[in-house]
Design a protein around this motif. Structure first.
Motif, PDB file in Angstrom:
ATOM      1  N   ALA A  36       0.543  -1.354   0.291  1.00  0.00           N
ATOM      2  CA  ALA A  36       0.006  -0.120  -0.257  1.00  0.00           C
ATOM      3  C   ALA A  36       0.961   1.702  -0.363  1.00  0.00           C
ATOM      4  O   ALA A  36       0.183   2.278  -0.425  1.00  0.00           O
ATOM      5  N   LEU A  37       2.369   1.159   0.144  1.00  0.00           N
ATOM      6  CA  LEU A  37       2.876   2.341   0.346  1.00  0.00           C
ATOM      7  C   LEU A  37       3.113   3.137  -0.898  1.00  0.00           C
ATOM      8  O   LEU A  37       3.652   4.006  -1.388  1.00  0.00           O
ATOM      9  N   ASN A  38       2.598   1.835  -1.809  1.00  0.00           N
ATOM     10  CA  ASN A  38       3.341   3.129  -3.453  1.00  0.00           C
ATOM     11  C   ASN A  38       1.634   3.629  -3.490  1.00  0.00           C
ATOM     12  O   ASN A  38       2.240   4.315  -5.538  1.00  0.00           O
ATOM     13  N   GLU A  39       1.066   3.699  -2.680  1.00  0.00           N
ATOM     14  CA  GLU A  39       0.096   5.373  -3.497  1.00  0.00           C
ATOM     15  C   GLU A  39       0.621   5.690  -2.959  1.00  0.00           C
ATOM     16  O   GLU A  39       0.327   6.835  -3.084  1.00  0.00           O
ATOM     17  N   GLN A  40       1.595   6.076  -2.272  1.00  0.00           N
ATOM     18  CA  GLN A  40       2.433   7.712  -1.563  1.00  0.00           C
ATOM     19  C   GLN A  40       3.474   7.939  -2.317  1.00  0.00           C
ATOM     20  O   GLN A  40       3.962   7.122  -3.210  1.00  0.00           O
ATOM     21  N   ASN A  41       3.681   9.154  -1.872  1.00  0.00           N
ATOM     22  CA  ASN A  41       4.926   9.645  -2.693  1.00  0.00           C
ATOM     23  C   ASN A  41       6.065  10.042  -2.676  1.00  0.00           C
ATOM     24  O   ASN A  41       6.245  11.221  -2.266  1.00  0.00           O
ATOM     25  N   ILE A  42       6.321   8.755  -2.633  1.00  0.00           N
ATOM     26  CA  ILE A  42       7.879   8.139  -1.608  1.00  0.00           C
ATOM     27  C   ILE A  42       8.468   7.823  -2.976  1.00  0.00           C
ATOM     28  O   ILE A  42       8.373   7.633  -3.908  1.00  0.00           O
ATOM     29  N   PRO A  43      10.046   8.018  -2.294  1.00  0.00           N
ATOM     30  CA  PRO A  43      11.480   7.450  -3.770  1.00  0.00           C
ATOM     31  C   PRO A  43      11.243   6.264  -3.574  1.00  0.00           C
ATOM     32  O   PRO A  43      12.156   5.139  -4.239  1.00  0.00           O
ATOM     33  N   PHE A  44      11.007   5.382  -2.747  1.00  0.00           N
ATOM     34  CA  PHE A  44      10.383   3.905  -3.362  1.00  0.00           C
ATOM     35  C   PHE A  44       9.947   3.177  -3.388  1.00  0.00           C
ATOM     36  O   PHE A  44       8.651   3.550  -3.373  1.00  0.00           O
ATOM     37  N   ALA A  45       9.945   2.288  -4.290  1.00  0.00           N
ATOM     38  CA  ALA A  45       8.606   1.113  -4.931  1.00  0.00           C
ATOM     39  C   ALA A  45       8.478   0.287  -4.342  1.00  0.00           C
ATOM     40  O   ALA A  45       9.810  -0.356  -4.102  1.00  0.00           O
ATOM     41  N   ILE A  46       7.583  -0.759  -4.362  1.00  0.00           N
ATOM     42  CA  ILE A  46       7.404  -1.740  -3.199  1.00  0.00           C
ATOM     43  C   ILE A  46       6.809  -3.025  -4.537  1.00  0.00           C
ATOM     44  O   ILE A  46       5.319  -2.414  -5.112  1.00  0.00           O
ATOM     45  N   PRO A  57      -1.285   6.362   6.678  1.00  0.00           N
ATOM     46  CA  PRO A  57      -0.257   6.297   6.264  1.00  0.00           C
ATOM     47  C   PRO A  57      -0.058   7.443   5.488  1.00  0.00           C
ATOM     48  O   PRO A  57      -0.882   7.312   4.475  1.00  0.00           O
ATOM     49  N   THR A  58       0.388   8.684   5.876  1.00  0.00           N
ATOM     50  CA  THR A  58       1.661   9.392   4.712  1.00  0.00           C
ATOM     51  C   THR A  58       2.590   9.937   4.841  1.00  0.00           C
ATOM     52  O   THR A  58       2.771   9.920   5.967  1.00  0.00           O
ATOM     53  N   PHE A  59       3.059  10.379   3.378  1.00  0.00           N
ATOM     54  CA  PHE A  59       4.641  10.409   4.089  1.00  0.00           C
ATOM     55  C   PHE A  59       4.628  11.843   3.604  1.00  0.00           C
ATOM     56  O   PHE A  59       4.201  12.456   3.012  1.00  0.00           O
ATOM     57  N   ASP A  60       5.631  12.395   4.875  1.00  0.00           N
ATOM     58  CA  ASP A  60       5.372  14.438   4.488  1.00  0.00           C
ATOM     59  C   ASP A  60       6.381  15.127   3.479  1.00  0.00           C
ATOM     60  O   ASP A  60       7.424  14.536   2.961  1.00  0.00           O
ATOM     61  N   LEU A  61       5.056  15.371   2.520  1.00  0.00           N
ATOM     62  CA  LEU A  61       5.725  16.048   1.296  1.00  0.00           C
ATOM     63  C   LEU A  61       6.788  17.320   1.434  1.00  0.00           C
ATOM     64  O   LEU A  61       7.494  17.402   0.857  1.00  0.00           O
TER      65      LEU A  61
END
Length: 270
Positions: free
Chosen positions: A122-132, A228-232
């Motif tokens: 589910a972290l793939n839905e976040q705007n983060i620099p890594f993919a699962i 959960p979300t990642f701080d932009l």
């Protein structure tokens, strides 16, 4: 704080999660070094020194005057050291994995394997620099930097990244362990191109870092709107812990243990 499917999450890059310190990490690392230097290395060294002091060099010429018993003891010692070294080959990785493990949060009931894997995916839905992504096995997940994303690729170039990193996770349902292996691949930025994920030649890391993840930091992972979300506003430097730490926190807060291994071959890696 909640992760997908009800797990716990927390804290930005500066704050503590408020969880109690992980018990026993320093003791386990201390015991590992006692084993390595005081047992694996010292025992054969002391035995060899005692034998050589009395009977001469283990691999040297026969003693004079001839001493059949002494020569037999030297031979047994020499070959015994080889057997000892071979035995440590199977012990070292297992003890290192035990010493460096990150245990599950106390009191958290382990979720099912498919639930934990879904949380990570589910972290793939976040705007983060890594993919699962799912691996080649049913119980395997692979975590990569987003090498194919132009946005993150430019930032990787600016930070001088010259080595690809991949985290491979395998899930053991019964003991609720996530075994993790680091893999690396070198690349260059020739002709302005970034790395092609499919063409990278990955090599496993055969070492384990006994690093205490300070202050329970999760590098930008926060709770917003109950999810959960990642701080932009978080500025990524592509430190490996920015990739690993959120994964570790989700694993341990799902009631599972995170165990680094030098190999997935169980007799050696555990």
């Amino acid at each position: 704080m909640s992760l997908p499917d009800g797990g716990a999450a927390a804290a930005d890059e500066e704050d503590s999660t408020g969880l109690p310190p992980r018990p026993g990490k320093a003791v386990r690392v201390l015991l590992f070094f006692i084993y390595f230097f005081g047992f694996a290395v010292a025992v054969p060294g002391v035995v060899a020194a005692v034998v050589q002091a009395k009977y001469g060099l283990i691999d040297g010429p026969p003693s004079y005057p001839p001493d059949a018993v002494g020569e037999r003891i030297k031979s047994i010692t020499k070959y015994g050291i080889f057997v000892w070294a071979g035995l440590q080959f199977f012990i070292f990785g297992r003890i290192a994995s035990w010493a460096s493990q990150v245990p599950a949060v106390a009191g958290v009931a382990p979720v099912a394997q498919n639930v934990l894997m879904t949380r990570l995916l589910a972290l793939n839905e976040q705007n983060i620099p890594f993919a699962i992504s799912r691996g080649k096995r049913d119980n395997e997940i692979v975590v990569d930097w987003r090498y194919a994303d132009a946005k993150w690729l430019d930032l990787m170039r600016l930070h001088g990244m010259s080595k690809g990193y991949r985290l491979v996770l395998r899930f053991d349902e019964r003991p609720h362990n996530v075994r993790a292996q680091d893999r690396y691949a070198s690349f260059d930025w020739s002709a302005g191109r970034g790395p092609n994920l499919l063409s990278l030649k990955w090599s496993a890391s055969y070492g384990i870092t006994f690093f205490e993840y300070q202050h329970e930091r999760v590098y930008g992972l926060q709770l917003r709107g109950g999810k959960p979300t990642f701080d932009l506003s978080y500025v990524y430097t592509f430190d490996l812990n920015e990739l690993k730490q959120p994964i570790i926190e989700i694993v341990r807060r799902s009631g599972w243990n995170f165990r680094p291994v030098i190999t997935f071959f169980r007799p050696v890696g555990g």
